[in-house]
Enzyme design. Structure first.
Site, mmCIF file in Angstrom:
data_model
loop_
_atom_site.group_PDB
_atom_site.id
_atom_site.type_symbol
_atom_site.label_atom_id
_atom_site.label_comp_id
_atom_site.label_asym_id
_atom_site.label_seq_id
_atom_site.Cartn_x
_atom_site.Cartn_y
_atom_site.Cartn_z
ATOM 1 N N ASP A 1 11.550 23.402 78.049
ATOM 2 C CA ASP A 1 11.886 24.764 77.641
ATOM 3 C C ASP A 1 11.893 25.622 78.901
ATOM 4 O O ASP A 1 10.867 25.815 79.547
ATOM 5 C CB ASP A 1 10.857 25.286 76.636
ATOM 6 C CG ASP A 1 11.231 26.654 76.070
ATOM 7 O OD1 ASP A 1 11.819 27.465 76.810
ATOM 8 O OD2 ASP A 1 10.908 26.923 74.898
ATOM 9 N N ARG B 1 33.378 26.831 63.964
ATOM 10 C CA ARG B 1 32.096 26.133 63.833
ATOM 11 C C ARG B 1 31.966 25.024 64.876
ATOM 12 O O ARG B 1 30.882 24.749 65.383
ATOM 13 C CB ARG B 1 31.927 25.561 62.421
ATOM 14 C CG ARG B 1 30.711 24.629 62.283
ATOM 15 C CD ARG B 1 30.296 24.405 60.850
ATOM 16 N NE ARG B 1 31.375 24.030 59.978
ATOM 17 C CZ ARG B 1 31.916 22.799 59.903
ATOM 18 N NH1 ARG B 1 31.481 21.838 60.692
ATOM 19 N NH2 ARG B 1 32.891 22.550 59.047
ATOM 20 N N TYR C 1 5.268 28.338 72.913
ATOM 21 C CA TYR C 1 5.682 29.442 72.054
ATOM 22 C C TYR C 1 5.297 29.114 70.612
ATOM 23 O O TYR C 1 5.519 27.998 70.129
ATOM 24 C CB TYR C 1 7.185 29.651 72.178
ATOM 25 C CG TYR C 1 7.771 30.554 71.122
ATOM 26 C CD1 TYR C 1 7.261 31.840 70.912
ATOM 27 C CD2 TYR C 1 8.818 30.125 70.319
ATOM 28 C CE1 TYR C 1 7.789 32.658 69.927
ATOM 29 C CE2 TYR C 1 9.358 30.949 69.342
ATOM 30 C CZ TYR C 1 8.835 32.213 69.148
ATOM 31 O OH TYR C 1 9.353 33.025 68.175
ATOM 32 N N LYS D 1 16.534 36.073 75.610
ATOM 33 C CA LYS D 1 15.614 36.645 76.585
ATOM 34 C C LYS D 1 16.333 37.032 77.883
ATOM 35 O O LYS D 1 17.122 37.960 77.891
ATOM 36 C CB LYS D 1 14.473 35.652 76.824
ATOM 37 C CG LYS D 1 13.845 35.076 75.549
ATOM 38 C CD LYS D 1 13.344 36.148 74.594
ATOM 39 C CE LYS D 1 12.444 35.602 73.483
ATOM 40 N NZ LYS D 1 13.114 34.743 72.492
#
Length: 382
Positions: A173, A49, A101, A198
């Site tokens: 972004d 983690r 987005y 992406k």
């Protein structure tokens, strides 16, 4: 050591990676926990983690490509965005690009407000709009350039001047161009978020998100929140993204080549009323993008002459797939009003031009001839 060119860095990172037994590919350390050599001692890895050797190599690679100080790899792009807002205190005001987005807008307008943040959406392609939206409690600017899906371009150097003057965090972004075509930190960004699902992955086979920060102070804050919240990318997914990045340069070059040709072809089609592509010289942000990026990418949006035709195109395409997402080797066509921007209020969506006849295309690496033939038959009257 001399810094590698971008194409080499995609494959070799900073050149310091060495794996057990001379393995050329990074091993997948599919382990939740790691043994301690002794009391108070550590190999550098204790619990996945917090950190994992496979994920660490990916994070170092993305940091190298983005030109940042540190990167954390998250389970999704939205996980990265939400984690990055742990840098802000309740009561903070954020000025955002008006065209974002839809998932970002959904987060800002629901969970963001619930945790005490407020947001203003403005056309950041004109920096005067940012100045007019400033409030006493403004703490950050959140920019998407090119924006999703209307391809607005924001001058990051000009925005950084505002951020510097008011001591604001500048978020960018970088999903649409990826670090292959644009490096926001070199232009003044403090925090870069990117959906690794992406272009970095490039194969539509895994989800990932990244936060790259510009300095040690931000890195410490993000790392603390990261291990506490636990939105860490799994070792196998980290391996897949590393593998995808190895071909990032050749994929994006081919995708952009196809996109430029398709955008010019769309301009000539009588059924197409408007084309949004940053690589077209008549795009309003063309010159700014040329100054701050190394390319225009492979995202195109376009309007057809009716809602009926838009829906028929989505039903008739064969080589191109009607699907959400972007950046993979396969070409995809998306209907933003129903898919990516379905949660954006209708009034705001239509103000941006995201209407019933608006389509977004992520151009892949297929034969240009086949892509044009598919679009031609899909656009044709029955």
């Amino acid at each position: 050591m001399e810094k590698y060119q971008l194409e080499t860095a995609c494959i070799h990172g900073d050149g310091q990676q060495q794996h057990a037994y001379g393995a050329l590919s990074v091993p997948i350390y599919q382990s939740a926990t790691f043994t301690h050599p002794g009391i108070g001692q550590s190999t550098g890895y204790d619990y996945t983690r917090e950190s994992n050797p496979t994920r660490t190599e990916l994070e170092k690679l993305v940091t190298e490509l983005e030109g940042g100080f540190d990167t954390v790899a998250c389970t999704t792009g939205m996980a990265a965005i939400s984690l990055s807002f742990e840098l802000l205190e309740p009561g903070s005001h954020v000025i955002c690009s008006e065209d974002l987005y839809g998932g970002s807008v959904r987060y800002f307008d629901t969970i963001g407000k619930k945790i005490g943040l407020t947001f203003s959406y403005v056309d950041t392609s004109d920096v005067e709009n940012i100045k007019q939206a400033l409030q006493d409690n403004t703490k950050a600017l959140y920019i998407e350039t090119p924006s999703n899906p209307t391809m607005q371009i924001t001058d990051l150097r000009a925005v950084k001047e505002i951020a510097k003057e008011r001591d604001l965090l500048l978020y960018v972004d970088n999903t649409f161009l990826s670090p292959y075509y644009q490096n926001p930190i070199a232009l003044g960004a403090d925090v870069v978020v990117c959906s690794g699902t992406k272009f970095l992955s490039g194969h539509n086979d895994t989800l990932a998100g990244f936060i790259t920060v510009a300095n040690e102070e931000l890195a410490e804050k993000i790392r603390y929140a990261y291990k506490t919240i636990g939105c860490c990318l799994a070792p196998f997914d980290s391996y897949l993204i590393i593998r995808g990045i190895k071909t990032l340069a050749i994929r994006m070059a081919r995708q952009q080549e196809n996109a430029e040709a398709i955008a010019k072809w769309l301009l000539e089609q009588p059924q197409v009323t408007k084309v949004y592509y940053v690589g077209l010289p008549d795009h309003p942000g063309y010159e700014v993008n040329c100054r701050q990026a190394r390319g225009a990418g492979s995202m195109i949006s376009f309007c057809v002459d009716s809602e009926e035709r838009a829906r028929k195109v989505l039903e008739k395409i064969k080589v191109i797939s009607y699907a959400e997402s972007l950046g993979g080797v396969e070409s995809l066509l998306t209907y933003p009003m129903l898919q990516t921007h379905g949660d954006v209020p209708k009034e705001q969506r239509e103000k941006l031009g995201i209407t019933e006849n608006f389509l977004r295309m992520s151009v892949g690496i297929e034969s240009l001839e086949d892509l044009l033939a598919d679009l031609q038959q899909a656009l044709a009257d029955d």
